[in-house]
Design a protein around this motif. Structure first.
Motif, short mmCIF file in Angstrom:
data_model
loop_
_atom_site.label_atom_id
_atom_site.label_comp_id
_atom_site.label_asym_id
_atom_site.label_seq_id
_atom_site.Cartn_x
_atom_site.Cartn_y
_atom_site.Cartn_z
N UNK A 155 45.42 112.90 26.88
CA UNK A 155 46.30 111.93 27.54
C UNK A 155 46.78 112.45 28.90
N UNK A 156 47.19 113.72 28.96
CA UNK A 156 47.65 114.27 30.24
C UNK A 156 46.51 114.37 31.24
N UNK A 157 45.32 114.75 30.78
CA UNK A 157 44.17 114.81 31.68
C UNK A 157 43.79 113.42 32.18
N UNK A 158 43.89 112.42 31.31
CA UNK A 158 43.62 111.04 31.73
C UNK A 158 44.59 110.63 32.83
N UNK A 159 45.88 110.94 32.65
CA UNK A 159 46.88 110.64 33.67
C UNK A 159 46.54 111.34 34.99
N UNK A 160 46.17 112.62 34.91
CA UNK A 160 45.85 113.38 36.11
C UNK A 160 44.63 112.81 36.82
N UNK A 161 43.62 112.44 36.05
CA UNK A 161 42.41 111.85 36.65
C UNK A 161 42.72 110.49 37.28
N UNK A 162 43.58 109.73 36.66
CA UNK A 162 43.91 108.38 37.14
C UNK A 162 44.84 108.41 38.34
N UNK A 163 45.84 109.29 38.32
CA UNK A 163 46.89 109.25 39.33
C UNK A 163 46.87 110.41 40.32
N UNK A 164 46.12 111.46 40.01
CA UNK A 164 46.11 112.64 40.87
C UNK A 164 44.84 112.73 41.69
N UNK A 165 44.75 113.79 42.44
CA UNK A 165 43.55 114.05 43.24
C UNK A 165 42.70 115.08 42.51
N UNK A 166 41.40 114.87 42.40
CA UNK A 166 40.54 115.80 41.68
C UNK A 166 40.43 117.13 42.42
N UNK A 167 40.02 118.14 41.68
CA UNK A 167 39.71 118.13 40.26
C UNK A 167 40.97 118.30 39.41
N UNK A 168 40.88 117.85 38.17
CA UNK A 168 41.92 118.09 37.17
C UNK A 168 41.56 119.38 36.45
N UNK A 169 42.51 120.26 36.32
CA UNK A 169 42.26 121.55 35.67
C UNK A 169 43.12 121.62 34.41
N UNK A 170 42.46 121.83 33.28
CA UNK A 170 43.15 121.95 31.99
C UNK A 170 43.01 123.39 31.54
N UNK A 171 44.14 124.01 31.23
CA UNK A 171 44.12 125.39 30.76
C UNK A 171 44.82 125.49 29.42
N UNK A 172 44.24 126.28 28.54
CA UNK A 172 44.87 126.61 27.27
C UNK A 172 45.20 128.08 27.31
N UNK A 173 46.48 128.39 27.08
CA UNK A 173 46.91 129.78 27.06
C UNK A 173 47.71 130.06 25.81
N UNK A 174 48.03 131.32 25.64
CA UNK A 174 48.84 131.72 24.49
C UNK A 174 49.95 132.65 24.97
N UNK A 175 51.15 132.37 24.48
CA UNK A 175 52.32 133.21 24.76
C UNK A 175 52.96 133.52 23.41
N UNK A 176 52.63 134.67 22.84
CA UNK A 176 53.18 135.04 21.54
C UNK A 176 52.74 134.09 20.46
N UNK A 177 53.71 133.41 19.84
CA UNK A 177 53.39 132.51 18.72
C UNK A 177 53.25 131.05 19.18
N UNK A 178 52.96 130.86 20.46
CA UNK A 178 52.82 129.50 21.00
C UNK A 178 51.56 129.35 21.85
N UNK A 179 50.95 128.17 21.73
CA UNK A 179 49.91 127.76 22.66
C UNK A 179 50.60 127.05 23.81
N UNK A 180 50.11 127.25 25.02
CA UNK A 180 50.63 126.54 26.18
C UNK A 180 49.46 125.79 26.82
#
Length: 142
Positions: free
Chosen positions: A61-86
């Motif tokens: 959903x967030x990537x769809x918003x970025x592609x629709x309303x932002x300027x490309x490219x859209x960059x999606x990152x998955x990270x980890x901080x301790x016991x959480x995904x970011x």
């Protein structure tokens, strides 16, 4: 309009990054993101009961918003901080802040932020150089 935290997420160790130029790449993002979290491919029609599926939904959903309303490219990152995904979704429209409106009817936009607020532990956004980032934190499943 409800407020979304205007701050950077915690520092993370990047697990994986995707660069998207068009909505046709969203299907690949969903499968690859789920596999990055679980080691398994997301099955078609799988229920969204678990954290990995919720991360995939919010990312899409967030990537769809970025592609629709932002300027490309859209960059999606998955990270980890301790016991959480970011999850961090970036586009190159820093002058267009995300707008969260609770109770917005389906079909009127803003669904990505509604899902992010509902399914994540915390959401926020920030601008760095010429890039706007919208992020969400999720618990790492036990």
């Amino acid at each position: 309009m409800a407020f979304i935290s205007a701050q950077s997420p915690p520092r993370t160790i990047e697990i994986q990054r995707w660069v998207l130029d068009s909505p046709t790449q969203l299907r690949t993002l969903r499968a690859s993101l789920h596999k990055a979290i679980t080691g398994q491919v997301l099955a078609e029609g799988e229920a969204l009961d678990e954290v990995p599926e919720k991360v995939v939904l919010v990312a899409t959903e967030l990537a769809t918003n970025a592609l629709r309303h932002g300027l490309p490219p859209t960059i999606v990152r998955l990270g980890r901080a301790g016991d959480r995904f970011v999850l961090d979704v970036a586009d190159h429209s820093p002058d267009a802040p995300p707008e969260y409106q609770a109770g917005r009817p389906l079909g009127h936009g803003g669904l990505g932020l509604q899902f992010a607020k509902q399914f994540s532990l915390e959401i926020g956004w920030y601008v760095e150089d010429d890039t706007k980032h919208v992020w969400a934190e999720f618990p790492v499943p036990a």
